[in-house]
Scaffold this motif. Sequence first.
Motif, short mmCIF file in Angstrom:
data_model
loop_
_atom_site.label_atom_id
_atom_site.label_comp_id
_atom_site.label_asym_id
_atom_site.label_seq_id
_atom_site.Cartn_x
_atom_site.Cartn_y
_atom_site.Cartn_z
N SER A 114 0.81 -1.22 0.00
CA SER A 114 0.00 0.00 0.00
C SER A 114 0.84 1.27 0.00
O SER A 114 0.31 2.36 0.12
N LYS A 115 2.14 1.14 -0.15
CA LYS A 115 3.02 2.31 -0.20
C LYS A 115 3.11 2.85 -1.62
O LYS A 115 3.16 2.06 -2.58
N PRO A 116 3.17 4.16 -1.77
CA PRO A 116 3.33 4.74 -3.12
C PRO A 116 4.66 4.30 -3.74
O PRO A 116 5.67 4.21 -3.06
N MET A 117 4.62 4.02 -5.03
CA MET A 117 5.83 3.61 -5.74
C MET A 117 6.63 4.80 -6.27
O MET A 117 7.79 4.66 -6.62
N TYR A 118 5.99 5.96 -6.33
CA TYR A 118 6.64 7.17 -6.85
C TYR A 118 6.32 8.34 -5.93
O TYR A 118 5.26 8.37 -5.32
N THR A 119 7.21 9.32 -5.91
CA THR A 119 6.84 10.59 -5.30
C THR A 119 6.01 11.32 -6.34
O THR A 119 6.26 11.20 -7.55
N GLY A 120 5.01 12.02 -5.92
CA GLY A 120 4.17 12.78 -6.84
C GLY A 120 3.07 11.98 -7.51
O GLY A 120 2.33 12.50 -8.34
N LEU A 121 2.95 10.71 -7.17
CA LEU A 121 1.89 9.87 -7.72
C LEU A 121 1.62 8.77 -6.70
O LEU A 121 2.54 8.10 -6.26
N LYS A 122 0.38 8.61 -6.35
CA LYS A 122 0.06 7.70 -5.24
C LYS A 122 -0.24 6.28 -5.69
O LYS A 122 -0.94 5.55 -5.00
N ILE A 123 0.26 5.84 -6.81
CA ILE A 123 0.02 4.47 -7.26
C ILE A 123 0.86 3.51 -6.41
O ILE A 123 2.03 3.75 -6.14
N THR A 124 0.22 2.44 -5.99
CA THR A 124 0.84 1.45 -5.11
C THR A 124 1.09 0.14 -5.87
O THR A 124 0.53 -0.07 -6.95
N PRO A 125 1.90 -0.75 -5.31
CA PRO A 125 2.07 -2.06 -5.94
C PRO A 125 0.74 -2.79 -6.16
O PRO A 125 0.53 -3.43 -7.19
N GLU A 126 -0.17 -2.67 -5.19
CA GLU A 126 -1.47 -3.32 -5.34
C GLU A 126 -2.21 -2.78 -6.56
O GLU A 126 -2.80 -3.54 -7.33
N GLU A 127 -2.17 -1.47 -6.76
CA GLU A 127 -2.83 -0.88 -7.93
C GLU A 127 -2.11 -1.27 -9.23
O GLU A 127 -2.75 -1.56 -10.23
N PHE A 128 -0.79 -1.30 -9.17
CA PHE A 128 0.00 -1.63 -10.37
C PHE A 128 -0.27 -3.05 -10.85
O PHE A 128 -0.41 -3.29 -12.05
N ILE A 129 -0.35 -4.01 -9.93
CA ILE A 129 -0.59 -5.40 -10.36
C ILE A 129 -1.99 -5.53 -10.97
O ILE A 129 -2.19 -6.28 -11.93
N LYS A 130 -2.94 -4.78 -10.46
CA LYS A 130 -4.29 -4.80 -11.04
C LYS A 130 -4.28 -4.21 -12.45
O LYS A 130 -4.95 -4.72 -13.34
N ILE A 131 -3.51 -3.13 -12.65
CA ILE A 131 -3.38 -2.54 -13.98
C ILE A 131 -2.74 -3.55 -14.92
O ILE A 131 -3.19 -3.72 -16.06
N GLU A 132 -1.72 -4.22 -14.45
CA GLU A 132 -1.02 -5.20 -15.28
C GLU A 132 -1.95 -6.34 -15.70
O GLU A 132 -1.91 -6.80 -16.83
N MET A 133 -2.80 -6.77 -14.81
CA MET A 133 -3.76 -7.84 -15.15
C MET A 133 -4.79 -7.35 -16.15
O MET A 133 -5.25 -8.11 -17.00
N HIS A 134 -5.13 -6.08 -16.07
CA HIS A 134 -6.11 -5.50 -17.00
C HIS A 134 -5.55 -5.44 -18.42
O HIS A 134 -6.29 -5.58 -19.38
N HIS A 135 -4.23 -5.25 -18.53
CA HIS A 135 -3.59 -5.22 -19.85
C HIS A 135 -3.98 -6.46 -20.60
O HIS A 135 -4.13 -6.53 -21.73
#
Length: 135
Positions: A114-135
């Motif tokens: 649940s930690k942000p992966m970037y400064t300036g953008l609050k995307i987390t690993p949990e959100e990123f894996i969901k995006i990757e599955m959507h691809h």
Amino acid sequence: MIKLIKEFENARKDFIETLNKFPKERVDEKLFGEWNLQELVAHLTGWANHQSEYLNYLKNGVVKEKPKDLKNSINGRFVESRNTFSWDEVYKEFIKATEKLISSYKELEIGEWSKPMYTGLKITPEEFIKIEMHH
């Protein structure tokens, strides 16, 4: 998070099975908007490598600044950097990159999901894996 990783592994397995059934003589036909299958797989490989890199930063307590071109020109660079590769090279790199990505996700501690992966953008690993599955 184990469930998300399992879902990602299953989506990856299904995608690889689809790739294996796709006629090799058609991998360079424009079938996906502006991209052919080889370019699409190069795009996914680039994102898998990018995510693994940034998950590693996160794992080591470092949160890097979001790349300025995170969504637009970065996609083109992922594809262009592989435009001299053969289909077999792109395919093998995809397999390796997604295996590494799965390992990177498995190495995360529960609190890191649940930690942000970037400064300036609050995307987390949990959100990123969901995006990757959507691809």
